[in-house]
Motif scaffolding. Structure first.
Motif, short mmCIF file in Angstrom:
data_model
loop_
_atom_site.label_atom_id
_atom_site.label_comp_id
_atom_site.label_asym_id
_atom_site.label_seq_id
_atom_site.Cartn_x
_atom_site.Cartn_y
_atom_site.Cartn_z
N ALA A 157 12.83 13.71 -12.09
CA ALA A 157 12.78 14.01 -13.53
C ALA A 157 11.54 14.84 -13.91
N GLY A 158 10.63 15.01 -12.96
CA GLY A 158 9.44 15.83 -13.25
C GLY A 158 8.35 15.08 -13.98
N PHE A 159 8.37 13.75 -13.94
CA PHE A 159 7.31 12.96 -14.58
C PHE A 159 6.03 12.97 -13.76
N VAL A 160 4.89 12.96 -14.44
CA VAL A 160 3.65 12.51 -13.80
C VAL A 160 3.83 11.00 -13.60
N ILE A 161 3.35 10.47 -12.49
CA ILE A 161 3.61 9.05 -12.18
C ILE A 161 2.29 8.30 -12.01
N ALA A 162 2.08 7.28 -12.84
CA ALA A 162 0.92 6.40 -12.66
C ALA A 162 1.37 5.20 -11.84
N LEU A 163 0.64 4.91 -10.78
CA LEU A 163 1.01 3.80 -9.89
C LEU A 163 0.00 2.66 -10.02
N TYR A 164 0.45 1.55 -10.57
CA TYR A 164 -0.35 0.32 -10.63
C TYR A 164 -0.07 -0.51 -9.38
N ASN A 165 -0.97 -1.42 -9.08
CA ASN A 165 -0.79 -2.36 -7.95
C ASN A 165 -0.42 -1.66 -6.64
N PRO A 166 -1.24 -0.68 -6.21
CA PRO A 166 -0.86 0.07 -5.00
C PRO A 166 -1.02 -0.73 -3.72
N ALA A 167 -1.75 -1.84 -3.79
CA ALA A 167 -1.99 -2.61 -2.56
C ALA A 167 -1.64 -4.07 -2.80
N SER A 168 -0.40 -4.29 -3.16
CA SER A 168 0.05 -5.65 -3.42
C SER A 168 -0.16 -6.52 -2.17
N ALA A 169 -0.66 -7.73 -2.38
CA ALA A 169 -0.92 -8.63 -1.24
C ALA A 169 0.36 -8.84 -0.43
N ALA A 170 1.49 -8.88 -1.12
CA ALA A 170 2.75 -9.12 -0.44
C ALA A 170 3.18 -7.91 0.40
N ARG A 171 2.74 -6.73 -0.01
CA ARG A 171 3.16 -5.52 0.71
C ARG A 171 2.02 -4.51 0.73
N PRO A 172 1.00 -4.74 1.57
CA PRO A 172 -0.16 -3.84 1.59
C PRO A 172 0.21 -2.41 1.99
N SER A 173 1.34 -2.24 2.67
CA SER A 173 1.72 -0.89 3.11
C SER A 173 2.47 -0.13 2.02
N GLY A 174 2.60 -0.72 0.83
CA GLY A 174 3.40 -0.11 -0.24
C GLY A 174 2.99 1.32 -0.55
N ILE A 175 1.68 1.54 -0.71
CA ILE A 175 1.25 2.88 -1.11
C ILE A 175 1.50 3.89 0.01
#
Ligand code: SAH
Length: 250
Positions: A157-175
């Protein structure tokens, strides 16, 4: 006696980001509830009880604060940033919807704060100058597949994307997974802002691109803004470059 509950945003860190409305709400409470690290930001007041809980215990915390108010007390729940952004205001609404009738009769105020995304954007220039969206990368409360679908749709959609919680304890590899997915969808030159602990003494901000952004530099105090295809970087002498998204599109 009817009770009162304030759900208070403390902003991203620096006490100058605490609004006067938030200060008033905190001053008039007889009991504070919150994640320990957020409660530590509020100076102690004589006669004011403090109930610290872990950041995974939002439901129980909301319930305890509502019960305190229902018993006639003046409760305040504290959140970092804004209480309505991936935070306690929604937990309290969930507890009200599913809790006893008495919760619906309470006087409840939600006191806004500066959310991390806005504090980071202000440090970086004007990355949110055109359409944007915010996503939490935490998969505590939603499946990772849904996060991937939303990243894909936001990029499309062409949005700028703000990413919160990039290193969730449950999934540290998320980012790492998110960057890998976005690299397949967007130009390698797309600006990326990696901002840690904004408004705190150990604040750090790095202006990268999708090609150079390193997932290992993120933790639970980091917010990431991934530009759209229109987002630009303006180098500046002896200062962090400006990242901005022009207001016009299409
Ligand atoms: N209610 C908060 C967000 C809670 S989710 C708000 O409105 O800001 C927690 C996430 O917020 C963190 O993982 C991080 O992505 C971001 N965050 C919170 N404080 C931050 C800060 N000072 N600097 C950078 N990111 C921050």
């Amino acid at each position: 006696m009817s009770g009162y509950l304030a759900i208070v945003g403390l902003g991203p860190g620096d006490e100058r980001y605490v609004t006067r409305e938030a200060e008033d709400a905190l001053a008039s409470a007889d009991a504070l509830f919150g994640y320990g690290a957020y409660l530590d930001r509020v100076p102690p007041r004589p006669g004011q009880a403090r109930h610290a809980s872990d950041n995974r215990e939002e439901g129980a915390r909301a319930d305890a604060a509502l019960r305190h108010a229902a018993a006639g007390g003046r409760a305040a729940i504290v959140s970092g940033g804004d209480p309505g952004v991936f935070a306690m205001a929604a937990s309290v609404c969930e507890a009200i919807e599913h809790g006893p009738e008495a919760f619906r009769a309470l006087d409840i105020a939600i006191v806004p704060g500066i959310t991390a995304m806005l504090a980071v954007a202000a440090r970086a220039g004007a990355p949110l100058g055109h359409d944007f969206c915010a996503l939490s990368l935490s998969d505590n409360l939603k499946p990772w597949e849904l996060i991937e679908r939303r990243l894909d749709a936001a990029a499309d959609a062409g949005f700028v994307i703000a990413l919160y919680n990039p290193a969730s304890a449950a999934r540290p590899s998320g980012i790492r997974d998110a960057f890998a997915l976005l690299r397949g969808l967007k130009p390698a030159t797309t600006p990326v802002v990696i901002a840690r602990a904004i408004g705190r003494p150990d604040e750090h901000i790095a202006i990268e691109t999708l090609a150079s952004a390193h997932p290992d530099r993120t933790d639970m105090s980091t917010l990431i803004i991934v530009g759209s295809n229109a987002t630009r970087i303006i180098p500046r002498n002896n200062a962090v470059p400006f990242v901005y998204t022009p207001r016009r599109a299409g």
